[in-house]
Scaffold this active site. Structure first.
Site, short mmCIF file in Angstrom:
data_model
loop_
_atom_site.label_atom_id
_atom_site.label_comp_id
_atom_site.label_asym_id
_atom_site.label_seq_id
_atom_site.Cartn_x
_atom_site.Cartn_y
_atom_site.Cartn_z
CB CYS A 1 -0.90 0.01 1.24
SG CYS A 1 -1.76 1.59 1.46
CE LYS B 1 -10.38 -3.40 4.85
NZ LYS B 1 -11.08 -2.16 4.62
CB VAL C 1 -3.35 0.32 6.19
CG1 VAL C 1 -3.89 -0.81 7.01
CG2 VAL C 1 -3.22 -0.03 4.72
CB SER D 1 -0.79 8.37 4.78
OG SER D 1 -1.39 9.10 3.73
#
Lengths: 254, 254
Positions: A27, A54, A67, A81
């Site tokens: 990712c 998940k 994520v 992020s």
């Protein structure tokens, strides 16, 4: 650290007292945070998760199930992020990754904002190629030309300066993956060196930055993951050599 | 200040030496920046633009043609409400609008991030109601219940504290518009007082904050704009009373 991705039904590993990052090995958003934590020399544990199945506990840290998520204190998480990376830069200021000038910080955010169209074109090309329109190829190249122009205008080795900063670690995970596109049948996304000399040199310079080098994967590896995901069976654990590779401790025989 | 929206072919008014905000009177994103500039007591000029027939010079300040955009120096602009507002808070720190705690700042950003689904449901309900799905109504109410829970957990008058901060000025422009939905045939979006008592009280408290009061519009006014836009002829200038209202200087007769 095993690169096995935990999935539905798997237990959450015991908390080790360090910052803990929930990520997926392929990712690019999670990679943004990995690079920032590496650049700041933070001690942290990583938990990789299977995004198709998940683990139940992921939602405790990341209510949308995305994520990266950061467990900053036992049982408590923040996600996204950009939110995590600004938090880390403010909380651990020893290796500052942003300019002290408010306008320059705003300009760095604008670079990221203008890059969103490039990212979006990449995702369509990689994972939804039947929806790919010629205007998306244009958006991709216009965005990258703009990025190259910015690099030229700033005149520094990295966007941040002579060392990389938040803006560089935010864009690089995508740039790393762009080289995989010609390998999955998308030659029109190639960064031809004659056109993108400055940008390609920048990407090469990023690859050898220690924070990046530790986590970098080759275009061939990214292409292999993209192809597995497009076949409907994303191969999250293709790098998991924890019990077989001679470079890591083997599991003891029972 | 006239509330006339300049459009394609109209000249850019001369620069007055102050910060200058490019906005659209009914845009909630532009309102975010108006509220922050008001809260910080900044001196600024406003240029309203017609988003269906954009003046050519808008792109000099906002490459995507969106509002808000801020001319921070003659001929130089930054865009995106969040980027502008963080810039303003850092550049003009006299009235600080964020916590000094990095974690609290991250949590404020998470509140905004989780609100995105609510905003998106609002836009669909207001402007694209044939695409409205029951799950969007659920997303809207779950998001608002979550927001009310956060207000309760924080226990302060506003999300920021006893005075509003960046997080409050970021959400409020949408909350202001939600009351228009029942007026345009969407009763399922009403914030019923018995269920949303704390949230409704918070909204009422925001409405009388000086920074907000100066720019606030009634649900009826928002409904009128929504309806005009849905008829294909967004009535940008419905508040432009510059030459007719006794509260403003009339234009001199030629």
């Amino acid at each position: 650290m095993s690169e096995k991705h935990l999935q539905t039904g798997d237990a959450l590993p015991p908390y080790g007292g360090k910052l803990r990052l929930f990520a997926m090995r392929f990712c690019p958003y999670a990679e943004r945070t990995v690079l920032v934590m590496n650049a700041k020399n933070l001690q942290y544990d990583t938990v990789f998760v299977n995004l198709d199945h998940k683990p139940e506990w992921l939602l405790n840290y990341s209510p949308k199930g995305t994520v990266p998520a950061l467990e900053y204190e036992e049982g408590k998480g923040i996600f996204d992020s950009n939110i995590i990376n600004f938090y880390l830069d403010e909380k651990y200021p020893d290796v500052p990754l942003q300019s002290t000038d408010p306008l320059r910080r705003a300009e760095d955010k604008i670079i990221v904002e203008l890059f969103a169209g490039v990212q979006s074109a990449f995702y369509t090309a990689a994972y939804n190629s039947q929806a790919l329109q010629p205007n998306m190829v244009d958006t991709y190249h216009k965005g990258l030309e703009g990025l190259q122009d910015t690099l030229r205008a700033r005149g520094t080795k990295f966007l941040h300066g002579e060392t990389p900063g938040l803006v560089d670690y935010t864009l690089f995970p995508f740039l790393e993956r762009f080289e995989a596109l010609p390998l999955v049948g998308k030659p029109e996304f190639e960064l031809v060196k004659s056109k993108y000399e400055l940008l390609v040199n920048y990407i090469e310079a990023m690859k050898v930055v220690p924070a990046v080098k530790l986590y970098y994967l080759s275009p061939e590896t990214h292409a292999k993951f993209i192809e597995s995901r497009n076949k409907g069976d994303a191969n999250y654990n293709m790098l998991d050599t924890s019990s077989v590779c001679c470079m890591r401790p083997r599991k003891k025989k029972e």
